[in-house]
Design a protein around this motif. Structure first.
Motif, mmCIF file in Angstrom:
data_model
loop_
_atom_site.group_PDB
_atom_site.id
_atom_site.type_symbol
_atom_site.label_atom_id
_atom_site.label_comp_id
_atom_site.label_asym_id
_atom_site.label_seq_id
_atom_site.Cartn_x
_atom_site.Cartn_y
_atom_site.Cartn_z
ATOM 1 N N VAL A 87 50.356 70.231 12.040
ATOM 2 C CA VAL A 87 50.505 69.718 10.678
ATOM 3 C C VAL A 87 49.228 68.976 10.285
ATOM 4 C CG1 VAL A 87 51.727 68.005 9.259
ATOM 5 C CG2 VAL A 87 53.028 69.639 10.634
ATOM 6 N N PHE A 88 48.717 68.156 11.183
ATOM 7 C CA PHE A 88 47.479 67.424 10.944
ATOM 8 C C PHE A 88 46.339 68.391 10.639
ATOM 9 C CE2 PHE A 88 43.465 65.703 12.429
ATOM 10 C CZ PHE A 88 43.431 64.437 11.867
ATOM 11 N N ILE A 91 46.644 70.187 7.235
ATOM 12 C CA ILE A 91 46.233 69.314 6.133
ATOM 13 C C ILE A 91 44.717 69.151 6.129
ATOM 14 C CG2 ILE A 91 46.310 66.935 5.270
ATOM 15 C CD1 ILE A 91 49.248 66.863 6.288
ATOM 16 N N ASP A 92 44.147 68.932 7.296
ATOM 17 C CA ASP A 92 42.716 68.675 7.418
ATOM 18 C C ASP A 92 41.864 69.873 7.007
ATOM 19 O OD1 ASP A 92 40.635 66.899 8.028
ATOM 20 O OD2 ASP A 92 40.485 67.624 10.091
ATOM 21 N N TYR A 93 42.273 71.087 7.413
ATOM 22 C CA TYR A 93 41.472 72.291 7.160
ATOM 23 C C TYR A 93 41.993 73.148 6.007
ATOM 24 C CZ TYR A 93 38.812 71.514 11.404
ATOM 25 O OH TYR A 93 37.992 70.985 12.355
ATOM 26 N N GLY A 94 43.200 72.880 5.528
ATOM 27 C CA GLY A 94 43.765 73.694 4.462
ATOM 28 C C GLY A 94 44.478 74.938 4.962
ATOM 29 N N THR A 95 44.068 75.422 6.109
ATOM 30 C CA THR A 95 44.715 76.549 6.771
ATOM 31 C C THR A 95 44.375 76.480 8.249
ATOM 32 O OG1 THR A 95 44.874 78.952 6.937
ATOM 33 C CG2 THR A 95 42.769 78.074 6.202
ATOM 34 N N LEU A 96 45.290 76.877 9.082
ATOM 35 C CA LEU A 96 45.018 76.829 10.522
ATOM 36 C C LEU A 96 43.954 77.834 10.932
ATOM 37 C CD1 LEU A 96 48.622 76.299 11.861
ATOM 38 C CD2 LEU A 96 46.767 74.638 11.780
ATOM 39 N N ALA A 97 43.788 78.901 10.155
ATOM 40 C CA ALA A 97 42.773 79.902 10.483
ATOM 41 C C ALA A 97 41.374 79.294 10.451
ATOM 42 C CB ALA A 97 42.865 81.078 9.521
ATOM 43 N N SER A 98 41.183 78.217 9.691
ATOM 44 C CA SER A 98 39.883 77.547 9.604
ATOM 45 C C SER A 98 39.685 76.498 10.690
ATOM 46 C CB SER A 98 39.738 76.876 8.240
ATOM 47 O OG SER A 98 39.824 77.810 7.210
ATOM 48 N N SER A 99 40.752 76.186 11.412
ATOM 49 C CA SER A 99 40.664 75.171 12.462
ATOM 50 C C SER A 99 40.021 75.753 13.711
ATOM 51 C CB SER A 99 42.068 74.653 12.804
ATOM 52 O OG SER A 99 41.993 73.782 13.911
ATOM 53 N N LYS A 122 55.251 70.344 2.679
ATOM 54 C CA LYS A 122 55.925 70.145 1.384
ATOM 55 C C LYS A 122 57.166 69.270 1.513
ATOM 56 C CE LYS A 122 54.252 74.356 -0.702
ATOM 57 N NZ LYS A 122 54.528 75.759 -0.993
ATOM 58 N N THR A 123 57.774 69.233 2.701
ATOM 59 C CA THR A 123 58.975 68.410 2.893
ATOM 60 C C THR A 123 58.652 66.972 3.245
ATOM 61 O OG1 THR A 123 59.228 68.852 5.276
ATOM 62 C CG2 THR A 123 60.244 70.435 3.738
ATOM 63 N N LEU A 124 57.390 66.684 3.514
ATOM 64 C CA LEU A 124 57.022 65.323 3.915
ATOM 65 C C LEU A 124 57.143 64.365 2.743
ATOM 66 C CD1 LEU A 124 53.908 65.909 6.206
ATOM 67 C CD2 LEU A 124 56.277 65.451 6.875
ATOM 68 N N GLU A 125 57.665 63.210 3.028
ATOM 69 C CA GLU A 125 57.796 62.157 2.022
ATOM 70 C C GLU A 125 56.561 61.257 2.010
ATOM 71 O OE1 GLU A 125 61.545 60.212 2.836
ATOM 72 O OE2 GLU A 125 62.424 62.159 3.305
ATOM 73 N N VAL A 126 55.777 61.342 3.065
ATOM 74 C CA VAL A 126 54.537 60.565 3.131
ATOM 75 C C VAL A 126 53.392 61.448 2.633
ATOM 76 C CG1 VAL A 126 55.297 59.063 5.003
ATOM 77 C CG2 VAL A 126 54.122 61.190 5.545
ATOM 78 N N SER A 127 52.340 60.823 2.162
ATOM 79 C CA SER A 127 51.207 61.575 1.628
ATOM 80 C C SER A 127 50.375 62.194 2.762
ATOM 81 C CB SER A 127 50.318 60.663 0.789
ATOM 82 O OG SER A 127 49.627 59.748 1.625
ATOM 83 N N SER A 128 49.623 63.203 2.396
ATOM 84 C CA SER A 128 48.713 63.830 3.361
ATOM 85 C C SER A 128 47.709 62.820 3.894
ATOM 86 C CB SER A 128 47.981 65.007 2.717
ATOM 87 O OG SER A 128 48.887 66.030 2.416
ATOM 88 N N LEU A 132 46.871 62.104 7.820
ATOM 89 C CA LEU A 132 45.513 62.177 8.368
ATOM 90 C C LEU A 132 45.066 60.859 8.988
ATOM 91 C CD1 LEU A 132 43.733 64.322 5.646
ATOM 92 C CD2 LEU A 132 44.404 65.033 7.954
ATOM 93 N N ARG A 133 45.612 59.756 8.523
ATOM 94 C CA ARG A 133 45.243 58.453 9.083
ATOM 95 C C ARG A 133 46.027 58.116 10.348
ATOM 96 N NH1 ARG A 133 44.383 53.762 4.937
ATOM 97 N NH2 ARG A 133 43.639 52.901 6.883
ATOM 98 N N ASN A 134 47.055 58.935 10.666
ATOM 99 C CA ASN A 134 47.909 58.664 11.818
ATOM 100 C C ASN A 134 48.083 59.908 12.677
ATOM 101 O OD1 ASN A 134 49.060 55.788 11.258
ATOM 102 N ND2 ASN A 134 49.135 56.870 9.307
ATOM 103 N N PRO A 135 46.983 60.440 13.210
ATOM 104 C CA PRO A 135 47.095 61.664 14.008
ATOM 105 C C PRO A 135 47.957 61.432 15.250
ATOM 106 C CG PRO A 135 44.933 60.691 14.292
ATOM 107 C CD PRO A 135 45.624 59.916 13.197
#
Length: 150
Positions: A87-88, A91-99, A122-128, A132-135
């Motif tokens: 999930v981290f 969010i960080d790369y926009g797609t896992l294919a770019s990770s 999309k189901t997360l209630e916390v922001s991206s 990203l600040r809590n890996p």
């Protein structure tokens, strides 16, 4: 041992994206009874370390079942840690294919995984930004903390 040395040592127990947990043992190098040959090793042996994302390739179907069920815990919690990591990365790369850390998956598997991670995000209630600040923290754990604060 100074507190900062202890914290540094504790940080060696796992590697983000490689292995999510581990053990640290402190042994006196001068106490001969603690060592197999009577003294601490003077050289390192080569060890094979398997990336957590390589394990994903061999357990893809099982992991996808876990991810789709939005389960909180599993045997050994490995999938929980891996899901947090993915999930981290999504969010960080926009797609896992770019990770750069996702190896051994086919393009179809990457697409399926990336789509599932988007659904989870999309189901997360916390922001991206919070994710990203809590890996390494479970996305559902962050949701639960947010709900308690409301």
């Amino acid at each position: 041992m100074k507190p900062e040395d202890f914290c540094n040592l504790a940080g060696r127990a796992g590697r983000w994206g490689k292995e999510f947990q581990g053990n640290i043992f402190c042994i006196d190098p001068l106490r001969a009874s603690d060592w197999v040959d009577g003294s601490a090793p003077r050289s390192k042996r080569r060890q094979s370390i398997r990336l957590a994302t390589q394990r994903l390739a061999s357990e893809f179907s099982e992991f996808m079942e876990y991810a789709k069920s939005r389960a909180i815990r599993t045997r050994g919690r490995f999938y929980e840690y891996l899901l947090s990591y993915l999930v981290f990365r999504q969010i960080d790369y926009g797609t896992l294919a770019s990770s750069p850390s996702v190896h051994g998956l086919s393009q179809d598997q990457l697409d399926i995984l990336s789509t599932e991670m988007d659904g989870i995000i999309k189901t997360l209630e916390v922001s991206s930004r919070i994710v990203l600040r809590n890996p390494g923290i479970s996305p559902w754990g962050m949701n639960a903390v947010r709900r308690q604060d409301l």
